[in-house]
Design an enzyme around this catalytic site. Structure first.
Site, PDB file in Angstrom:
ATOM      1  CB  SER A 107      21.382  85.753   8.152  1.00 55.03           C
ATOM      2  OG  SER A 107      21.765  86.123   9.573  1.00 55.03           O
ATOM      3  CD  GLN A 128      22.672  90.304   7.806  1.00 55.00           C
ATOM      4  OE1 GLN A 128      22.561  89.010   8.324  1.00 55.00           O
ATOM      5  NE2 GLN A 128      23.012  91.172   9.084  1.00 55.00           N
ATOM      6  CE1 TYR A 130      22.077  92.340  11.841  1.00 52.19           C
ATOM      7  CE2 TYR A 130      22.074  89.857  12.032  1.00 52.19           C
ATOM      8  CZ  TYR A 130      21.386  91.097  11.898  1.00 52.19           C
ATOM      9  OH  TYR A 130      20.054  91.003  12.016  1.00 52.19           O
ATOM     10  CB  THR A 156      21.742  94.574   8.847  1.00 54.72           C
ATOM     11  OG1 THR A 156      21.679  93.670   7.859  1.00 54.72           O
ATOM     12  CG2 THR A 156      20.612  94.903   9.729  1.00 54.72           C
ATOM     13  NE  ARG A 165      13.293  90.736  17.046  1.00 54.65           N
ATOM     14  CZ  ARG A 165      14.469  90.514  16.772  1.00 54.65           C
ATOM     15  NH1 ARG A 165      14.796  89.117  16.586  1.00 54.65           N
ATOM     16  NH2 ARG A 165      14.899  91.488  15.981  1.00 54.65           N
ATOM     17  CE  LYS A 252      17.327  93.384   5.783  1.00 52.88           C
ATOM     18  NZ  LYS A 252      17.162  93.121   7.010  1.00 52.88           N
ATOM     19  CG  HIS A 276      15.308  93.847  11.460  1.00 51.95           C
ATOM     20  ND1 HIS A 276      17.001  94.134  11.016  1.00 51.95           N
ATOM     21  CD2 HIS A 276      15.592  92.653  11.579  1.00 51.95           C
ATOM     22  CE1 HIS A 276      17.732  92.954  11.374  1.00 51.95           C
ATOM     23  NE2 HIS A 276      16.840  92.015  11.831  1.00 51.95           N
ATOM     24  NE  ARG A 279      13.004  89.259  13.301  1.00 51.56           N
ATOM     25  CZ  ARG A 279      12.449  88.125  13.851  1.00 51.56           C
ATOM     26  NH1 ARG A 279      11.041  88.042  13.496  1.00 51.56           N
ATOM     27  NH2 ARG A 279      13.155  87.404  14.341  1.00 51.56           N
TER      28      ARG A 279
HETATM   29  C1  LIG Z   1      13.117  85.204  11.658  1.00 52.34           C
HETATM   30  C2  LIG Z   1      13.634  86.556  10.989  1.00 52.34           C
HETATM   31  C3  LIG Z   1      15.138  86.599  11.142  1.00 52.34           C
HETATM   32  C4  LIG Z   1      15.824  87.707  10.633  1.00 52.34           C
HETATM   33  N1  LIG Z   1      17.220  87.735  10.650  1.00 52.34           N
HETATM   34  C5  LIG Z   1      17.840  88.681  10.024  1.00 52.34           C
HETATM   35  C6  LIG Z   1      19.305  88.936  10.155  1.00 52.34           C
HETATM   36  O1  LIG Z   1      19.803  87.838  10.541  1.00 52.34           O
HETATM   37  N2  LIG Z   1      19.769  90.024   9.408  1.00 52.34           N
HETATM   38  C7  LIG Z   1      18.975  90.724   8.833  1.00 52.34           C
HETATM   39  O2  LIG Z   1      19.542  91.913   8.375  1.00 52.34           O
HETATM   40  N3  LIG Z   1      17.763  90.586   8.816  1.00 52.34           N
HETATM   41  C8  LIG Z   1      17.156  89.885   9.445  1.00 52.34           C
HETATM   42  N4  LIG Z   1      15.745  89.890   9.424  1.00 52.34           N
HETATM   43  C9  LIG Z   1      15.026  90.792   8.793  1.00 52.34           C
HETATM   44  C10 LIG Z   1      14.796  90.487   7.114  1.00 52.34           C
HETATM   45  O3  LIG Z   1      15.951  90.348   6.547  1.00 52.34           O
HETATM   46  C11 LIG Z   1      13.872  91.258   6.477  1.00 52.34           C
HETATM   47  O4  LIG Z   1      14.257  92.739   6.648  1.00 52.34           O
HETATM   48  C12 LIG Z   1      12.457  91.262   7.092  1.00 52.34           C
HETATM   49  O5  LIG Z   1      12.007  89.940   7.207  1.00 52.34           O
HETATM   50  C13 LIG Z   1      11.426  91.724   6.069  1.00 52.34           C
HETATM   51  O6  LIG Z   1      10.068  91.583   6.752  1.00 52.34           O
HETATM   52  P1  LIG Z   1       9.103  90.422   6.022  1.00 52.34           P
HETATM   53  O7  LIG Z   1       9.710  89.333   7.016  1.00 52.34           O
HETATM   54  O8  LIG Z   1       7.786  90.913   6.534  1.00 52.34           O
HETATM   55  O9  LIG Z   1       9.189  90.192   4.665  1.00 52.34           O
HETATM   56  C14 LIG Z   1      15.264  88.708   9.949  1.00 52.34           C
HETATM   57  C15 LIG Z   1      13.698  88.567   9.685  1.00 52.34           C
HETATM   58  C16 LIG Z   1      12.947  87.576  10.223  1.00 52.34           C
HETATM   59  C17 LIG Z   1      11.461  87.397  10.230  1.00 52.34           C
END
Ligand SMILES: Cc1cc2nc3c(=O)[nH]c(=O)nc-3n(C[C@H](O)[C@H](O)[C@H](O)COP(=O)(O)O)c2cc1C
Length: 387
Positions: A107, A128, A130, A156, A165, A252, A276, A279
């Site tokens: 990330s 990844q 941003y 992303t 959140r 993404k 995501h 989230r």
């Molecule tokens: C704690 C956490 C931090 C995340 N940080 C990023 C991030 O920095 N960049 C990003 O593109 N997605 C981020 N995501 C999303 C994940 O890449 C992914 O889309 C997501 O976790 C998939 O769902 P799952 O946790 O149910 O497998 C994050 C997810 C979580 C749980």
């Protein structure tokens, strides 16, 4: 030593061993968490067709994602602050992924920097991005990912602003954590975490501290996103980033066929159907529900991958049988990391691979290429009749 048989076992240990602030950061969705919950529960609505008397010798989960060989089509998703779940978390997860033979995605909001992860691994990983307002920072970070030999850029698209959140606000999420009385009381029960953290220097946002300018509180994810992330990201800018990068590009956060069509037009190598992990936009469909219309729209033009809600090899199987060419796991590997470090990430991958392999066999299929829609029983109203 606890016997780990499934991802939930790792989640329980993660909760026990990791400071509340970081466990909560992982285990949250935005607002009411409806999408976060449905990402998981909608997988359960799909059933598998048990087949018998099929020779199941010589099975394999090996496949390709964007033309790259993988031991199974399950990549580690980019997860911000992974290095707060466990000291040097990104390096540990990247090493586990490398040994297992699946892609690791670093990330932008990681604790260990691109260079740091490259130095401690021997195979290319994915980066990844941003998109930040600062054009110089943007050019630099893309160049840094190239210099580190990253073999794909995962751009992303669903976080120009941060979804709320509640727990993160209540816990005062920061990296490193601020030592309030509540945090100190919590850390008193998380000794291993604390000792490992004392032994590493990696405590802040490694990719951006020292590279981005003008941030009021460099430890706060909320401040970074509010002050730095570019809210003007659009298809023109995506095309410009594709030019700047010049390598394999994965977009993404696509949830609608119209956006998937635009993504295909930009000329990406793959898209990830993703909300995501629930989230960002609470109230969005689960990603497994969103998959079919996107496959219908662009499945013959780009590789369609999926994440959000995968907690087992059976979930992976369902997504692949529907037509996804690859999947990503976020929380499932973070639970492993928080539970047992690098070994825990390996365990998460082993659990998922075994569940995938056994389920394939019991459905009468031997290879990933054999998987298709015919293996699934999907409720007739699964996609929903939305006005
Ligand atoms: C704690 C956490 C931090 C995340 N940080 C990023 C991030 O920095 N960049 C990003 O593109 N997605 C981020 N995501 C999303 C994940 O890449 C992914 O889309 C997501 O976790 C998939 O769902 P799952 O946790 O149910 O497998 C994050 C997810 C979580 C749980």
């Amino acid at each position: 030593m606890a016997v780990i048989t499934n991802i939930d076992d790792l989640k329980r240990l993660h909760k026990k061993r990791t400071p509340k602030m970081f466990y909560d950061y992982c285990e949250s969705g935005s607002w009411t968490e409806q999408t976060f919950r449905e990402n998981v529960s909608d997988f359960d609505k799909i059933r598998l067709r048990q087949r018998v008397a099929v020779d199941m010798e010589g099975r394999s989960t090996a496949s390709k994602m964007i033309g790259q060989d993988v031991a199974m089509p399950v990549a580690l998703a980019p997860v911000g602050l992974t290095g707060m779940q466990r000291a040097d978390g990104e390096i540990k997860a990247a090493r586990a992924a490398e040994k297992f033979g699946v892609p690791f995605t670093l990330s932008t909001m990681s604790i260990c920097s691109i260079e740091d992860v490259a130095e401690h691994t021997s195979k290319p990983f994915w980066f990844q991005l941003y998109v930040m307002r600062d054009q110089e920072f943007l050019k630099n970070i893309i160049q840094r990912a190239k210099d580190a030999g990253c073999s794909a850029l995962v751009l992303t698209l669903d976080l120009q602003i941060l979804g709320q959140r509640h727990k993160d606000l209540k816990n005062g999420l920061s990296a490193p954590p601020k030592l309030t009385p509540a945090v100190i009381a919590d850390l008193a029960t998380k000794w291993t975490w604390g000792l490992e953290m004392l032994r590493t220097k990696r405590h802040g946002f490694g990719n951006i501290i020292g590279h981005a300018k003008g941030v009021d509180d460099p430890s706060s994810l909320f401040t970074w996103t509010a002050e730095q992330f570019d809210p003007r990201l659009d298809w023109g800018k995506i095309a410009a980033i594709k030019e700047m990068w010049g390598g394999p590009l994965i977009l993404k956060g696509v949830m609608e066929p119209e956006d998937a069509t635009m993504a295909a037009k930009v000329g990406c190598d793959a898209i990830i159907v993703s909300n995501h992990g629930g989230r960002q936009l609470d109230g969005a469909l689960s990603s497994i529900r969103a998959l079919q219309p996107i496959l219908d729209a662009v499945g013959d033009q780009v590789d369609v991958h999926l994440d959000s809600g995968i907690r087992s090899g059976q979930d992976v199987l369902k997504a692949l049988a529907m037509g996804a060419k690859g999947t990503f796991i976020g929380r499932a590997f973070v639970y492993g990391l928080g539970a047992m470090g690098e070994e825990g990430v390996t365990k998460a991958l082993e659990v998922i691979q075994k569940e995938l392999d056994v389920s394939m066999a019991l459905c009468g299929r031997k290879t990933i290429a054999d998987l298709d829609r015919d293996m699934l029983k999907i409720p007739e109203d699964f996609a929903g009749r939305w006005a």
